[in-house]
Write a protein that holds these residues in place. Structure first.
Motif, PDB file in Angstrom:
ATOM      1  N   GLN A 155       0.733  -1.253  -0.114  1.00  0.00           N
ATOM      2  CA  GLN A 155      -0.059  -0.037  -0.066  1.00  0.00           C
ATOM      3  C   GLN A 155       0.782   1.194  -0.142  1.00  0.00           C
ATOM      4  O   GLN A 155       0.457   2.190  -0.023  1.00  0.00           O
ATOM      5  CB  GLN A 155      -0.790  -0.045   1.145  1.00  0.00           C
ATOM      6  CG  GLN A 155      -1.879  -1.118   1.216  1.00  0.00           C
ATOM      7  CD  GLN A 155      -2.694  -1.245   2.562  1.00  0.00           C
ATOM      8  OE1 GLN A 155      -2.171  -2.443   3.298  1.00  0.00           O
ATOM      9  NE2 GLN A 155      -3.419  -0.594   3.033  1.00  0.00           N
ATOM     10  N   HIS A 162       2.428  -9.083   4.629  1.00  0.00           N
ATOM     11  CA  HIS A 162       1.346  -8.144   4.930  1.00  0.00           C
ATOM     12  C   HIS A 162       0.402  -8.065   3.626  1.00  0.00           C
ATOM     13  O   HIS A 162       0.529  -7.265   2.752  1.00  0.00           O
ATOM     14  CB  HIS A 162       1.734  -6.633   5.274  1.00  0.00           C
ATOM     15  CG  HIS A 162       0.563  -5.945   5.642  1.00  0.00           C
ATOM     16  ND1 HIS A 162       0.704  -5.244   6.734  1.00  0.00           N
ATOM     17  CD2 HIS A 162      -0.688  -5.575   5.374  1.00  0.00           C
ATOM     18  CE1 HIS A 162      -0.573  -4.700   7.126  1.00  0.00           C
ATOM     19  NE2 HIS A 162      -1.228  -4.683   6.011  1.00  0.00           N
ATOM     20  N   ASN A 170       0.042 -10.610   8.605  1.00  0.00           N
ATOM     21  CA  ASN A 170      -0.760  -9.516   9.103  1.00  0.00           C
ATOM     22  C   ASN A 170      -2.253 -10.170   9.347  1.00  0.00           C
ATOM     23  O   ASN A 170      -2.586 -10.840   8.132  1.00  0.00           O
ATOM     24  CB  ASN A 170      -0.791  -8.588   7.987  1.00  0.00           C
ATOM     25  CG  ASN A 170      -1.461  -7.272   8.385  1.00  0.00           C
ATOM     26  OD1 ASN A 170      -1.428  -6.693   9.356  1.00  0.00           O
ATOM     27  ND2 ASN A 170      -2.632  -6.878   7.666  1.00  0.00           N
ATOM     28  N   GLU A 171      -2.925  -9.826  10.196  1.00  0.00           N
ATOM     29  CA  GLU A 171      -4.416  -9.968  10.520  1.00  0.00           C
ATOM     30  C   GLU A 171      -4.686 -11.470  10.193  1.00  0.00           C
ATOM     31  O   GLU A 171      -5.556 -11.640   9.031  1.00  0.00           O
ATOM     32  CB  GLU A 171      -4.976  -8.920   9.788  1.00  0.00           C
ATOM     33  CG  GLU A 171      -5.162  -7.586  10.530  1.00  0.00           C
ATOM     34  CD  GLU A 171      -6.142  -6.632   9.823  1.00  0.00           C
ATOM     35  OE1 GLU A 171      -6.475  -6.774   8.668  1.00  0.00           O
ATOM     36  OE2 GLU A 171      -6.371  -5.768  10.579  1.00  0.00           O
ATOM     37  N   TYR A 185      -9.669  -1.094  15.232  1.00  0.00           N
ATOM     38  CA  TYR A 185     -10.510  -0.094  14.487  1.00  0.00           C
ATOM     39  C   TYR A 185     -11.827   0.352  15.111  1.00  0.00           C
ATOM     40  O   TYR A 185     -12.261   1.280  15.139  1.00  0.00           O
ATOM     41  CB  TYR A 185     -10.515  -0.103  13.125  1.00  0.00           C
ATOM     42  CG  TYR A 185      -8.900  -0.021  12.293  1.00  0.00           C
ATOM     43  CD1 TYR A 185      -8.810   0.927  11.934  1.00  0.00           C
ATOM     44  CD2 TYR A 185      -8.434  -1.350  12.007  1.00  0.00           C
ATOM     45  CE1 TYR A 185      -7.500   1.043  11.292  1.00  0.00           C
ATOM     46  CE2 TYR A 185      -7.241  -1.508  11.489  1.00  0.00           C
ATOM     47  CZ  TYR A 185      -6.660  -0.030  11.056  1.00  0.00           C
ATOM     48  OH  TYR A 185      -5.223   0.010  10.521  1.00  0.00           O
ATOM     49  N   ASN A 211     -13.836  -3.227   9.445  1.00  0.00           N
ATOM     50  CA  ASN A 211     -12.582  -3.818   9.113  1.00  0.00           C
ATOM     51  C   ASN A 211     -12.550  -5.197   8.831  1.00  0.00           C
ATOM     52  O   ASN A 211     -12.364  -6.243   9.495  1.00  0.00           O
ATOM     53  CB  ASN A 211     -11.506  -3.540  10.073  1.00  0.00           C
ATOM     54  CG  ASN A 211     -10.255  -3.754   9.570  1.00  0.00           C
ATOM     55  OD1 ASN A 211      -9.871  -3.968   8.495  1.00  0.00           O
ATOM     56  ND2 ASN A 211      -9.176  -3.940  10.308  1.00  0.00           N
ATOM     57  N   GLU A 249      -1.771  -1.129  14.990  1.00  0.00           N
ATOM     58  CA  GLU A 249      -2.778  -0.383  13.880  1.00  0.00           C
ATOM     59  C   GLU A 249      -4.074  -0.169  14.612  1.00  0.00           C
ATOM     60  O   GLU A 249      -4.725  -0.712  15.326  1.00  0.00           O
ATOM     61  CB  GLU A 249      -3.303  -1.316  12.805  1.00  0.00           C
ATOM     62  CG  GLU A 249      -2.237  -1.649  11.840  1.00  0.00           C
ATOM     63  CD  GLU A 249      -3.042  -2.422  10.318  1.00  0.00           C
ATOM     64  OE1 GLU A 249      -4.297  -1.959  10.234  1.00  0.00           O
ATOM     65  OE2 GLU A 249      -2.420  -3.433   9.797  1.00  0.00           O
ATOM     66  N   SER A 267      -5.605   2.741   0.509  1.00  0.00           N
ATOM     67  CA  SER A 267      -6.570   1.816   1.225  1.00  0.00           C
ATOM     68  C   SER A 267      -6.648   0.328   1.007  1.00  0.00           C
ATOM     69  O   SER A 267      -6.637  -0.173  -0.302  1.00  0.00           O
ATOM     70  CB  SER A 267      -8.168   2.233   1.123  1.00  0.00           C
ATOM     71  OG  SER A 267      -9.041   1.126   1.704  1.00  0.00           O
ATOM     72  N   ALA A 268      -6.397  -0.708   1.944  1.00  0.00           N
ATOM     73  CA  ALA A 268      -6.379  -2.100   1.661  1.00  0.00           C
ATOM     74  C   ALA A 268      -7.749  -2.493   1.076  1.00  0.00           C
ATOM     75  O   ALA A 268      -7.976  -3.297   0.216  1.00  0.00           O
ATOM     76  CB  ALA A 268      -6.053  -2.685   2.822  1.00  0.00           C
ATOM     77  N   SER A 269      -8.871  -1.870   1.786  1.00  0.00           N
ATOM     78  CA  SER A 269      -9.983  -2.821   1.424  1.00  0.00           C
ATOM     79  C   SER A 269     -10.685  -2.183   0.051  1.00  0.00           C
ATOM     80  O   SER A 269     -11.131  -2.638  -0.646  1.00  0.00           O
ATOM     81  CB  SER A 269     -11.235  -2.477   2.413  1.00  0.00           C
ATOM     82  OG  SER A 269     -11.309  -0.988   2.861  1.00  0.00           O
ATOM     83  N   LYS A 310      -9.353   7.838   1.376  1.00  0.00           N
ATOM     84  CA  LYS A 310      -9.695   7.276   2.677  1.00  0.00           C
ATOM     85  C   LYS A 310      -8.263   7.356   3.486  1.00  0.00           C
ATOM     86  O   LYS A 310      -7.396   6.551   3.253  1.00  0.00           O
ATOM     87  CB  LYS A 310     -10.065   5.772   2.639  1.00  0.00           C
ATOM     88  CG  LYS A 310     -10.513   5.230   4.069  1.00  0.00           C
ATOM     89  CD  LYS A 310     -11.080   3.617   3.986  1.00  0.00           C
ATOM     90  CE  LYS A 310     -11.531   3.559   5.414  1.00  0.00           C
ATOM     91  NZ  LYS A 310     -11.635   2.131   5.446  1.00  0.00           N
ATOM     92  N   TYR A 359      -5.277   8.108   6.390  1.00  0.00           N
ATOM     93  CA  TYR A 359      -5.186   7.721   8.072  1.00  0.00           C
ATOM     94  C   TYR A 359      -3.967   8.808   8.463  1.00  0.00           C
ATOM     95  O   TYR A 359      -3.596   8.840   9.581  1.00  0.00           O
ATOM     96  CB  TYR A 359      -4.792   6.338   8.080  1.00  0.00           C
ATOM     97  CG  TYR A 359      -5.892   5.466   7.968  1.00  0.00           C
ATOM     98  CD1 TYR A 359      -6.803   4.933   9.120  1.00  0.00           C
ATOM     99  CD2 TYR A 359      -6.318   4.975   6.825  1.00  0.00           C
ATOM    100  CE1 TYR A 359      -7.678   3.993   8.917  1.00  0.00           C
ATOM    101  CE2 TYR A 359      -7.452   4.075   6.556  1.00  0.00           C
ATOM    102  CZ  TYR A 359      -8.020   3.691   7.731  1.00  0.00           C
ATOM    103  OH  TYR A 359      -8.949   2.919   7.599  1.00  0.00           O
TER     104      TYR A 359
END
Ligand code: BGP
Length: 501
Positions: A39, A151, A196-197, A338, A357, A400, A454-456, A462, A464
């Motif tokens: 990203q 990630h 990641n996640e 988040y 998220n 995060e 943005s990842a999504s 968007k 941050y």
């Protein structure tokens, strides 16, 4: 400061200081910010880098899903290709992080920059050299890198080869990559996170319309059906790979610490109906605890074995896997936070949903949501920290957290992002409460400390960041960096170790 040191310091801050009105946070608390290669870096085909999954993901929006196009389409925008070009701006960016006082900088390595197809025997030296320059630059500014090995990306060739993590051979390719990083950067990187996640792999497809390409994150081919058995098999391979990294690091480099990384979102019962309580517990198990239980405790928990039995899911394991998982438990716990959402056993209540998220859910009447539908819940962060600490008793880092919002640039170039300051302040206040509750919190790296893709949704709007980047959804922009109001605010937060909010 290392994590073990932080455990002592954190205790010291409670036992010795007594008066915690000054700062609840331990001396040496790891304040910083977080990013991810796909990203942030851009330079998608530079210096021998191979094609990774995000490189074939189109842009999208909150309403229109991103798409995966194995063949690149003429005239279509692929946000990862340039992103915000950290590759050519890293010195400027790290200097700005240092100006804010960062102690730690979370970033990830792009697998296909180091192993272009994931299957080479030898790494791409130019890729390794880039990361070496970045780590050296961090150290020159007194910043400790915190590095995620994977990630949300992998070389696309591995998807074609073995459907990504569905194929067991992926473990071997990943370990060659991970060992290369640990060996090469020993002495330069102490803190590593594996995936990641990782828990988004439990049920991602279909959870959120804007995450149309999420199958790609776990490495599955976009044209293959989403089968739970495949998802859990892919997760198992990631668990084994993660544990192998821990085992290798502990054996070869005793100073290195390896953490997990989970998405954490409280799933509140909508009412005190015992059925809602049970549903909340089972959603918490599945979404928030399952992967962490494996990575922290080293074995599959009973509730997931029951779920597998009752849903006809068979995960193929090899004989040594159980031992590898037992021996490869993580040194510290990290997570993203988040938002929260609700669950309800009453079908009549299930239609009132909100985004989120990856895992959305039922709207909470007590909370407000961001423009993208993520419900803002600072108290939920305190609750989560207590739950995690009570369960695992490991040092914790929030790697995060943040508010995705549109920013307006004034004529004089200033950006007044009070909404972002308010969001972060309220979360840091709750972190302080959690520390007072006894939670051993050792660090905080808000997401997207500099604006990135943005990842999504693949959007730029968007945002941050504390640092604004002049880059827009249509791909235009000078890539110039500038400081938002939140930049100056966060600098003070760090200077005062969280006392001045
Ligand atoms: C997390 C991801 C990040 C990041 C963040 C914000 O799930 O780990 O990569 O992007 O969410 O999400 P988004 O970019 O979709 O707003």
């Amino acid at each position: 400061m290392d994590v073990r040191g932080a455990i002592v310091l954190a205790k010291g801050s409670i036992d010795e200081r007594g008066d915690m009105t000054v700062s609840a946070f331990c001396d040496g608390f790891l304040w910083g910010g977080a990013t991810a290669a796909n990203q942030y870096e851009g330079a998608w085909d530079v210096d021998g880098k191979g094609v990774s999954i995000p490189d074939i993901c189109t842009g999208g929006s909150a309403k229109v899903s991103k798409r995966i196009t194995p063949e690149l389409e003429e005239g279509t925008l692929y946000p990862s290709h340039e992103a915000v070009d950290f590759y050519h701006h890293y010195e400027e960016d790290i200097a700005l992080f240092a100006e804010m006082g960062f102690k730690v900088f979370r970033m990830s390595v792009n697998w296909s920059r180091v192993f272009p197809t994931g299957m080479e025997e030898e790494p791409n030296e130019a890729g390794l050299a880039f990361y070496e320059r970045v780590f050296d630059c961090c150290h020159a500014h007194g910043i400790e890198p915190l590095v995620t090995i994977s990630h949300y990306e992998m070389p696309y060739a591995l998807v074609e080869r073995c459907n990504g993590w569905e194929g067991r051979e992926c473990i071997e390719h990943f370990m060659r990559y991970a060992r290369t990083l640990l060996d090469r950067f020993n002495g330069k990187v102490k803190y590593w996170l594996t995936f990641n996640e990782i828990n988004t792999g439990t049920r991602v497809p279909g959870m959120s319309s804007s995450l149309g390409t999420i199958k790609g994150y776990a490495g599955a081919r976009a044209d293959l059906p989403d089968l739970p058995a495949v998802r859990f098999q892919a997760l198992h391979h990631q668990f084994v790979a993660s544990a192998e990294v821990v085992r290798y690091a502990h054996a070869a480099y005793p100073d290195i610490l390896v953490g997990n990384m989970a998405l954490f979102a409280p799933m509140y019962p909508l009412t005190c109906d015992p059925h809602d309580m049970l549903l909340s517990q089972s959603e918490m198990h599945m979404l928030n605890w399952f992967c962490s239980d494996v990575q922290v405790r080293g074995e599959y928990p009973g509730y997931i074995k029951r779920y597998f039995r009752e849903n006809g899911i068979e995960v193929t394991m090899e004989r040594q896997d159980e031992q590898v998982l037992r021996e490869g438990t993580v040194d510290f716990f990290t997570f993203s936070y988040y938002m929260s959402c609700c669950v309800s056993s009453n079908p009549a209540k299930q239609a009132d949903t909100t985004g989120g998220n990856v895992f959305g859910g039922i709207r909470n009447p007590f909370l407000k949501a961001s423009e993208w539908g993520w419900q803002v819940d600072p108290e939920g962060l305190r609750w989560s920290l207590n739950e995690i600490w009570d369960r695992y008793q490991l040092p914790i880092m929030i790697v995060e957290n943040g508010l995705g919002a549109k920013d307006e640039v004034e004529e004089d170039g200033s950006i007044h992002d009070q909404y972002r300051i308010d969001y972060l302040r309220s979360h840091i206040q709750q972190m302080a409460e959690a520390v007072k509750d006894g939670v051993n919190l050792i660090g905080y790296t808000p997401w997207g400390c500099i604006d990135l893709v943005s990842a999504s949704t693949g959007e730029m709007k968007k945002r941050y960041g504390f640092i604004y980047v002049d880059k827009h959804d249509d791909g235009t922009g000078t890539l110039a960096r500038s400081r938002k109001d939140s930049f100056y605010w966060y600098k003070k937060v760090i200077e005062s170790n969280g006392a001045e909010l």
